[in-house]
Write an enzyme that holds these catalytic residues in place. Sequence first.
Site, PDB file in Angstrom:
ATOM      1  N   MET A 138      38.903 -11.886   4.855  1.00  0.00           N
ATOM      2  CA  MET A 138      40.205 -11.672   5.499  1.00  0.00           C
ATOM      3  C   MET A 138      40.027 -10.867   6.792  1.00  0.00           C
ATOM      4  SD  MET A 138      43.010 -11.442   2.537  1.00  0.00           S
ATOM      5  CE  MET A 138      42.819  -9.723   2.139  1.00  0.00           C
ATOM      6  N   TYR A 157      38.644  -7.869   9.619  1.00  0.00           N
ATOM      7  CA  TYR A 157      38.472  -6.425   9.759  1.00  0.00           C
ATOM      8  C   TYR A 157      37.144  -6.049   9.083  1.00  0.00           C
ATOM      9  CZ  TYR A 157      40.403  -2.119  11.491  1.00  0.00           C
ATOM     10  OH  TYR A 157      40.625  -0.994  12.244  1.00  0.00           O
ATOM     11  N   LEU A 158      36.116  -6.739   9.588  1.00  0.00           N
ATOM     12  CA  LEU A 158      34.824  -6.760   8.906  1.00  0.00           C
ATOM     13  C   LEU A 158      34.130  -5.398   8.907  1.00  0.00           C
ATOM     14  CD1 LEU A 158      33.496 -10.163  10.307  1.00  0.00           C
ATOM     15  CD2 LEU A 158      34.796  -9.752   8.203  1.00  0.00           C
ATOM     16  N   GLU A 208      30.487  -3.289   6.756  1.00  0.00           N
ATOM     17  CA  GLU A 208      29.128  -3.608   6.286  1.00  0.00           C
ATOM     18  C   GLU A 208      29.090  -4.326   4.940  1.00  0.00           C
ATOM     19  OE1 GLU A 208      27.000   0.111   6.624  1.00  0.00           O
ATOM     20  OE2 GLU A 208      27.701   0.242   8.707  1.00  0.00           O
ATOM     21  N   GLY A 209      30.172  -4.224   4.174  1.00  0.00           N
ATOM     22  CA  GLY A 209      30.259  -5.003   2.932  1.00  0.00           C
ATOM     23  C   GLY A 209      30.239  -6.487   3.260  1.00  0.00           C
ATOM     24  N   HIS A 210      31.127  -6.894   4.189  1.00  0.00           N
ATOM     25  CA  HIS A 210      31.116  -8.289   4.649  1.00  0.00           C
ATOM     26  C   HIS A 210      29.761  -8.610   5.288  1.00  0.00           C
ATOM     27  CE1 HIS A 210      35.510  -7.121   5.188  1.00  0.00           C
ATOM     28  NE2 HIS A 210      35.613  -8.148   4.372  1.00  0.00           N
ATOM     29  N   GLU A 248      30.518  -8.397  -5.188  1.00  0.00           N
ATOM     30  CA  GLU A 248      30.793  -7.879  -6.540  1.00  0.00           C
ATOM     31  C   GLU A 248      31.880  -6.816  -6.502  1.00  0.00           C
ATOM     32  OE1 GLU A 248      26.915  -6.699  -7.926  1.00  0.00           O
ATOM     33  OE2 GLU A 248      26.261  -8.784  -8.127  1.00  0.00           O
ATOM     34  N   ASP A 264      34.799  -7.307  -5.584  1.00  0.00           N
ATOM     35  CA  ASP A 264      35.922  -8.006  -6.218  1.00  0.00           C
ATOM     36  C   ASP A 264      35.354  -8.787  -7.401  1.00  0.00           C
ATOM     37  OD1 ASP A 264      38.310  -7.809  -4.057  1.00  0.00           O
ATOM     38  OD2 ASP A 264      36.383  -7.941  -3.058  1.00  0.00           O
ATOM     39  N   SER A 292      38.373  -2.899   3.814  1.00  0.00           N
ATOM     40  CA  SER A 292      39.231  -2.907   5.007  1.00  0.00           C
ATOM     41  C   SER A 292      40.435  -2.002   4.780  1.00  0.00           C
ATOM     42  CB  SER A 292      39.710  -4.327   5.300  1.00  0.00           C
ATOM     43  OG  SER A 292      38.615  -5.224   5.318  1.00  0.00           O
TER      44      SER A 292
HETATM   45  P1  AMP Z   1      37.975  -9.456   1.931  1.00  0.00           P
HETATM   46  O1  AMP Z   1      37.881  -9.582   3.423  1.00  0.00           O
HETATM   47  O2  AMP Z   1      38.360  -8.089   1.472  1.00  0.00           O
HETATM   48  O3  AMP Z   1      38.769 -10.565   1.302  1.00  0.00           O
HETATM   49  O4  AMP Z   1      36.493  -9.638   1.392  1.00  0.00           O
HETATM   50  C1  AMP Z   1      35.733 -10.777   1.709  1.00  0.00           C
HETATM   51  C2  AMP Z   1      34.483 -10.781   0.868  1.00  0.00           C
HETATM   52  O5  AMP Z   1      33.722  -9.599   1.140  1.00  0.00           O
HETATM   53  C3  AMP Z   1      34.772 -10.771  -0.641  1.00  0.00           C
HETATM   54  O6  AMP Z   1      33.852 -11.638  -1.295  1.00  0.00           O
HETATM   55  C4  AMP Z   1      34.549  -9.331  -1.011  1.00  0.00           C
HETATM   56  O7  AMP Z   1      34.170  -9.150  -2.362  1.00  0.00           O
HETATM   57  C5  AMP Z   1      33.422  -8.949  -0.070  1.00  0.00           C
HETATM   58  N1  AMP Z   1      33.391  -7.480   0.097  1.00  0.00           N
HETATM   59  C6  AMP Z   1      34.407  -6.689   0.530  1.00  0.00           C
HETATM   60  N2  AMP Z   1      34.029  -5.387   0.495  1.00  0.00           N
HETATM   61  C7  AMP Z   1      32.764  -5.364   0.018  1.00  0.00           C
HETATM   62  C8  AMP Z   1      31.822  -4.316  -0.261  1.00  0.00           C
HETATM   63  N3  AMP Z   1      32.126  -3.039  -0.065  1.00  0.00           N
HETATM   64  N4  AMP Z   1      30.614  -4.670  -0.732  1.00  0.00           N
HETATM   65  C9  AMP Z   1      30.290  -5.980  -0.946  1.00  0.00           C
HETATM   66  N5  AMP Z   1      31.135  -7.003  -0.702  1.00  0.00           N
HETATM   67  C10 AMP Z   1      32.351  -6.707  -0.228  1.00  0.00           C
END
Ligand code: AMP
Length: 279
Positions: free
Chosen positions: A30, A32-33, A35-37, A148, A150, A186
């Site tokens: 979604m 607002y990337l 380091e998780g993304h 992981e 989510d 985010s």
């Molecule tokens: P989002 O933009 O929040 O929908 O997340 C997109 C993808 O990035 C999803 O598969 C999330 O599980 C993953 N993600 C978000 N935050 C993290 C994080 N801190 N560590 C690992 N993956 C993440």
Amino acid sequence: MKLVKTIVEVREQVKQWKKEGFTIGFVPTMGYLHEGHGSLIKKARENNDKVVVSIFVNPMQFGPSEDLESYPRDIEKDSKYVEELGGHLIFNPEPEEMYDDGFCSYVDMSVLTEELCGLSRPTHFRGVCTVVNKLFNIVQPNNAYFGEKDAQQLAIIKRMVKDLNMDLQIVGCPIVREEDGLAKSSRNTYLSEEERKAALVLSKSLKIGKELLESGCKDAGKVRDAIVEYIEKEPLARIDYVKVVNALTMQQVQDIKGEVLVAMAVYIGNTRLIDNFMY
Ligand code: AMP
């Protein structure tokens, strides 16, 4: 690195790549990337010739009183970040590109979606499954990467791919955390300085739960109670749920056997944060 906003443009590019024999890794986000993304994009780069990142704040997965309007967005910064990491294509559609006026087809899953986040966000996973299904049909990746962080979403997507015989691999990636333990999100940008400190109750309480399990505790209720007791000491925190569930079915367990997921959603002020670990 190319940024496109239409389904036709994605299809054209992917078709060309497939003709040239390239494999495609896909990272749905979604935006607002952080380091998780970034960790997902890096993993996709390692194992595929081309990497597609979607950036789409999907209205269908937000409830009526949730943060769809205020969800943070910064496509310029995101584009630079994807480019830096070696991504090849960003798909950044407007909602109308994904859902036209007559839209009326949904992917609904039972069982796994009815626990944890599904209880407090009853239409959320219908939105997630529907959009991920659409994105898979548009991008046609060989591999797709999910965090992981989510954990319920990851289990649901794996189940959907299996149940509906989708021809791709789902790859789970470990949670990326701030130095002090807070899972990157985010939504962390919503937190005030004071709330940011209070938000540490999530990772700290999970650590207590994990230590109990490591010491040999087999009673899921005890693990849960220890976590809840720790969180309740923080005045800015309000628990949505803390649960110990079977890692595949997302159903609550009483005894620890097989792989379990210890998961929580906690409001810090008005911000709902999630965290978990597998054991
Ligand atoms: P989002 O933009 O929040 O929908 O997340 C997109 C993808 O990035 C999803 O598969 C999330 O599980 C993953 N993600 C978000 N935050 C993290 C994080 N801190 N560590 C690992 N993956 C993440």
